[in-house]
Design a protein around this motif. Structure first.
Motif, PDB file in Angstrom:
ATOM      1  N   PHE A  54       1.256  -1.299  -0.043  1.00 30.18           N
ATOM      2  CA  PHE A  54       0.349  -0.255  -0.172  1.00 30.18           C
ATOM      3  C   PHE A  54       1.220   1.179   0.119  1.00 30.18           C
ATOM      4  N   GLN A  55       2.621   1.197  -0.026  1.00 30.30           N
ATOM      5  CA  GLN A  55       2.868   2.160  -0.894  1.00 30.30           C
ATOM      6  C   GLN A  55       3.311   2.179  -1.936  1.00 30.30           C
ATOM      7  N   ILE A  56       3.921   3.535  -1.965  1.00 29.65           N
ATOM      8  CA  ILE A  56       4.368   4.030  -3.563  1.00 29.65           C
ATOM      9  C   ILE A  56       5.404   4.104  -3.700  1.00 29.65           C
ATOM     10  N   HIS A  57       5.830   3.186  -4.599  1.00 29.68           N
ATOM     11  CA  HIS A  57       7.602   3.242  -4.672  1.00 29.68           C
ATOM     12  C   HIS A  57       7.954   2.579  -6.259  1.00 29.68           C
ATOM     13  N   ASN A  58       8.660   2.104  -6.960  1.00 25.63           N
ATOM     14  CA  ASN A  58       8.894   1.649  -8.080  1.00 25.63           C
ATOM     15  C   ASN A  58       9.187   0.204  -8.100  1.00 25.63           C
ATOM     16  N   GLU A  59       8.373  -0.511  -7.017  1.00 29.03           N
ATOM     17  CA  GLU A  59       7.149  -1.693  -7.699  1.00 29.03           C
ATOM     18  C   GLU A  59       6.761  -2.160  -7.704  1.00 29.03           C
ATOM     19  N   THR A  60       5.498  -0.556  -7.333  1.00 30.55           N
ATOM     20  CA  THR A  60       3.507  -0.724  -6.618  1.00 30.55           C
ATOM     21  C   THR A  60       3.004  -1.688  -7.909  1.00 30.55           C
ATOM     22  N   LEU A  61       3.000  -0.657  -9.425  1.00 27.50           N
ATOM     23  CA  LEU A  61       2.530  -1.332 -10.856  1.00 27.50           C
ATOM     24  C   LEU A  61       2.778  -2.579 -10.722  1.00 27.50           C
ATOM     25  N   ASN A  62       4.227  -3.225 -10.596  1.00 25.71           N
ATOM     26  CA  ASN A  62       4.819  -3.926 -11.039  1.00 25.71           C
ATOM     27  C   ASN A  62       4.090  -5.263 -10.302  1.00 25.71           C
ATOM     28  N   VAL A  63       3.472  -5.555  -8.589  1.00 22.45           N
ATOM     29  CA  VAL A  63       2.953  -6.156  -7.998  1.00 22.45           C
ATOM     30  C   VAL A  63       0.998  -5.950  -7.969  1.00 22.45           C
ATOM     31  N   TRP A  64       0.772  -4.593  -8.709  1.00 20.91           N
ATOM     32  CA  TRP A  64      -0.992  -4.934  -7.846  1.00 20.91           C
ATOM     33  C   TRP A  64      -1.266  -4.815 -10.026  1.00 20.91           C
ATOM     34  N   SER A  65      -0.153  -4.991 -10.847  1.00 18.64           N
ATOM     35  CA  SER A  65      -1.233  -5.440 -12.181  1.00 18.64           C
ATOM     36  C   SER A  65      -1.161  -6.632 -11.963  1.00 18.64           C
ATOM     37  N   HIS A  66       0.049  -7.647 -11.721  1.00 16.87           N
ATOM     38  CA  HIS A  66      -0.664  -8.718 -11.285  1.00 16.87           C
ATOM     39  C   HIS A  66      -1.275  -9.872 -10.098  1.00 16.87           C
ATOM     40  N   LEU A  67      -0.953  -8.996  -9.688  1.00 10.69           N
ATOM     41  CA  LEU A  67      -2.215  -9.601  -8.511  1.00 10.69           C
ATOM     42  C   LEU A  67      -3.645  -8.885  -8.427  1.00 10.69           C
ATOM     43  N   LEU A  68      -4.150  -8.081  -9.663  1.00  7.71           N
ATOM     44  CA  LEU A  68      -5.145  -8.055 -10.130  1.00  7.71           C
ATOM     45  C   LEU A  68      -5.682  -8.914 -11.169  1.00  7.71           C
ATOM     46  N   ALA A  69      -4.413  -8.696 -11.910  1.00  5.99           N
ATOM     47  CA  ALA A  69      -4.588 -10.179 -13.037  1.00  5.99           C
ATOM     48  C   ALA A  69      -5.508 -11.376 -12.844  1.00  5.99           C
ATOM     49  N   ALA A  70      -4.699 -11.587 -11.160  1.00  2.68           N
ATOM     50  CA  ALA A  70      -4.903 -12.510 -11.070  1.00  2.68           C
ATOM     51  C   ALA A  70      -6.106 -13.152 -10.019  1.00  2.68           C
ATOM     52  N   VAL A  71      -6.626 -12.013  -9.801  1.00  3.92           N
ATOM     53  CA  VAL A  71      -7.818 -11.832  -8.920  1.00  3.92           C
ATOM     54  C   VAL A  71      -9.263 -12.092 -10.653  1.00  3.92           C
ATOM     55  N   CYS A  72      -8.622 -11.272 -11.038  1.00  2.00           N
ATOM     56  CA  CYS A  72      -9.661 -11.363 -12.155  1.00  2.00           C
ATOM     57  C   CYS A  72      -9.579 -13.044 -13.248  1.00  2.00           C
ATOM     58  N   VAL A  73      -8.618 -13.466 -13.032  1.00  2.00           N
ATOM     59  CA  VAL A  73      -8.664 -14.469 -13.643  1.00  2.00           C
ATOM     60  C   VAL A  73      -9.525 -15.783 -13.144  1.00  2.00           C
ATOM     61  N   LEU A  74      -9.378 -15.595 -12.048  1.00  2.00           N
ATOM     62  CA  LEU A  74      -9.781 -17.098 -11.224  1.00  2.00           C
ATOM     63  C   LEU A  74     -11.313 -16.388 -10.666  1.00  2.00           C
ATOM     64  N   MET A  75     -11.966 -14.921 -10.720  1.00  2.00           N
ATOM     65  CA  MET A  75     -13.458 -14.536 -10.965  1.00  2.00           C
ATOM     66  C   MET A  75     -13.829 -14.833 -12.186  1.00  2.00           C
ATOM     67  N   ARG A  76     -13.414 -14.708 -13.644  1.00  2.00           N
ATOM     68  CA  ARG A  76     -13.658 -15.165 -15.062  1.00  2.00           C
ATOM     69  C   ARG A  76     -13.643 -16.822 -14.758  1.00  2.00           C
ATOM     70  N   ALA A 104       7.530 -11.734  -5.377  1.00  2.00           N
ATOM     71  CA  ALA A 104       9.191 -12.039  -6.237  1.00  2.00           C
ATOM     72  C   ALA A 104       8.891 -10.636  -5.603  1.00  2.00           C
ATOM     73  N   HIS A 105       8.010  -9.742  -6.484  1.00  2.00           N
ATOM     74  CA  HIS A 105       8.043  -7.805  -6.972  1.00  2.00           C
ATOM     75  C   HIS A 105       7.861  -7.069  -5.301  1.00  2.00           C
ATOM     76  N   LEU A 106       7.340  -7.758  -4.746  1.00  2.00           N
ATOM     77  CA  LEU A 106       6.912  -6.880  -3.175  1.00  2.00           C
ATOM     78  C   LEU A 106       7.786  -7.505  -2.368  1.00  2.00           C
ATOM     79  N   LEU A 107       8.153  -8.774  -2.456  1.00  2.00           N
ATOM     80  CA  LEU A 107       9.291  -9.341  -1.234  1.00  2.00           C
ATOM     81  C   LEU A 107      11.058  -9.419  -1.120  1.00  2.00           C
ATOM     82  N   GLN A 108      11.076  -8.737  -2.436  1.00  2.00           N
ATOM     83  CA  GLN A 108      12.964  -9.177  -2.878  1.00  2.00           C
ATOM     84  C   GLN A 108      13.514  -7.994  -2.500  1.00  2.00           C
ATOM     85  N   SER A 109      13.437  -7.233  -2.016  1.00  2.00           N
ATOM     86  CA  SER A 109      14.108  -6.118  -1.448  1.00  2.00           C
ATOM     87  C   SER A 109      14.135  -6.328  -0.050  1.00  2.00           C
ATOM     88  N   HIS A 110      14.232  -7.667   0.778  1.00  2.00           N
ATOM     89  CA  HIS A 110      14.390  -8.054   2.160  1.00  2.00           C
ATOM     90  C   HIS A 110      15.709  -8.294   2.306  1.00  2.00           C
TER      91      HIS A 110
END
Length: 347
Positions: free
Chosen positions: A63-85, A123-129
């Motif tokens: 829920f933070q704005i950083h250079n990986e935010t769109l990378n995470v949300w684009s695939h996260l929302l796509a996974a939800v759309c695939v499952l719901m469809r 991967a994109h959400l947690l890789q900076s650990h």
């Protein structure tokens, strides 16, 4: 007159520290010079999350704005759309859809799509650990990609091919070659990730792109044959397949080329850099392919068992978890192999 107290209630005093522990304030993003070279991307100058924070901070950075935010949300929302469809399709639209031997490849395809999208988002959400987490999570990402490659191969061969292609030499050897290429692409991606250090040479990108490109050419061959030999009139699946091919080629371009950030470093750090465009276009590609496969499933399902045989269908579906385990074992082996080298570099 009674005295009015403005002291906070004791309940609030007990809850506030709890909320502070559960929802810590996230540190601000930093510039590229403030993170190790492993975490930097070419032409991306800011928006990096500091390395070495707690896992909870990286989870909350969803829920933070950083250079990986769109990378995470684009695939996260796509996974939800695939499952719901898929759940919507399994209702009345699926014309009596039930999980049996003829529909199992479609279920495996949906599972593979959700797997690769979820693995990528994680991967994109947690890789900076840490550097070890970075390698481990992107190895998981490559496993997800390989699983999706083979899930596509199963569904496209069984639902989207016609008889002429199925009976060809390519159709006869398709499944073992598709499994081999999916495993090989996972292996080469893991090897390239582990072997090369920044600044990355050209052959690192080739190690990733060429095996995946060859696998895609094989996997899409039944669709390419239909696009070239069949009329698109009154066929809802073929235009969707063509759209999927166009979107995949576009996503491959953005994956291979750091555009547009190459021409204006720092301007597209948060929104609009090439890897984000790759994620967005690839998500649209997956959704288009899923719609095409739904149409092909309805067209091919009545004759599927008769043409391929129930035993062959079960055998092919059983190869899916085998391929998944092989890729996971390969990624785990690569991770263990790289641990001594990583520990040596950190000293």
């Amino acid at each position: 007159m009674p005295r009015v107290s403005f002291a906070p209630p004791s309940l609030c005093l007990s809850i506030l520290p709890l909320l502070d522990r559960l929802l810590p304030s996230l540190p601000p993003t930093v510039r590229d010079v403030d993170v190790p070279p492993l975490f930097r991307e070419r032409f991306i100058l800011s928006g990096y999350r500091p390395v070495g924070l707690s896992w909870r901070c990286y989870v909350l950075s969803l829920f933070q704005i950083h250079n990986e935010t769109l990378n995470v949300w684009s695939h996260l929302l796509a996974a939800v759309c695939v499952l719901m469809r898929f759940m919507a399709f399994a209702g009345p639209e699926g014309q009596g859809f039930s999980v049996d031997v003829s529909s199992l490849p479609l279920v495996l395809y949906v599972f593979s799509a959700v797997t690769y999208l979820s693995c990528s988002a994680v991967a994109h959400l947690l890789q900076s650990h840490s550097e070890q987490a970075h390698y481990s999570l992107f190895f998981l990402d490559y496993v997800g990609v390989a699983v999706y490659q083979y899930g596509c191969a199963l569904a496209l061969c069984l639902y989207s091919s016609d008889t002429a292609w199925t009976q060809s030499m390519l159709g006869q050897i398709f499944f073992p070659v598709a499994a081999l290429l999916a495993w090989f692409s996972c292996t080469t991606c893991c090897y390239a990730k582990l072997r090369f250090r920044r600044p990355y040479p050209l052959h690192r990108k080739l190690c990733q792109v060429v095996p995946m490109g060859v696998a895609y050419l094989l996997d899409i061959s039944p669709v390419a044959h239909r696009l070239a030999t069949r009329s698109w009139t009154n066929n809802l699946a073929l235009p969707l397949h063509f759209l999927q091919v166009v979107l995949f080629l576009l996503s491959a371009f953005f994956f291979s080329c750091p555009v547009p950030e190459r021409f204006s470093p720092g301007r597209y750090d948060i929104v609009g850099h090439g890897h984000q465009l790759f994620h967005i276009v690839l998500s649209l590609c997956t959704l288009a392919q899923q719609e095409a496969l739904f149409q092909d499933f309805l067209w091919r399902r009545p004759a599927l068992v008769r043409e391929f045989g129930e035993e062959r269908l079960l055998l092919v579906c059983a190869s899916f978890p085998c391929l998944t385990l092989c890729c996971a074992f390969t990624a785990l082996t690569m991770r263990r192999k790289g641990q001594p080298q990583l520990m040596k570099e950190q000293r």
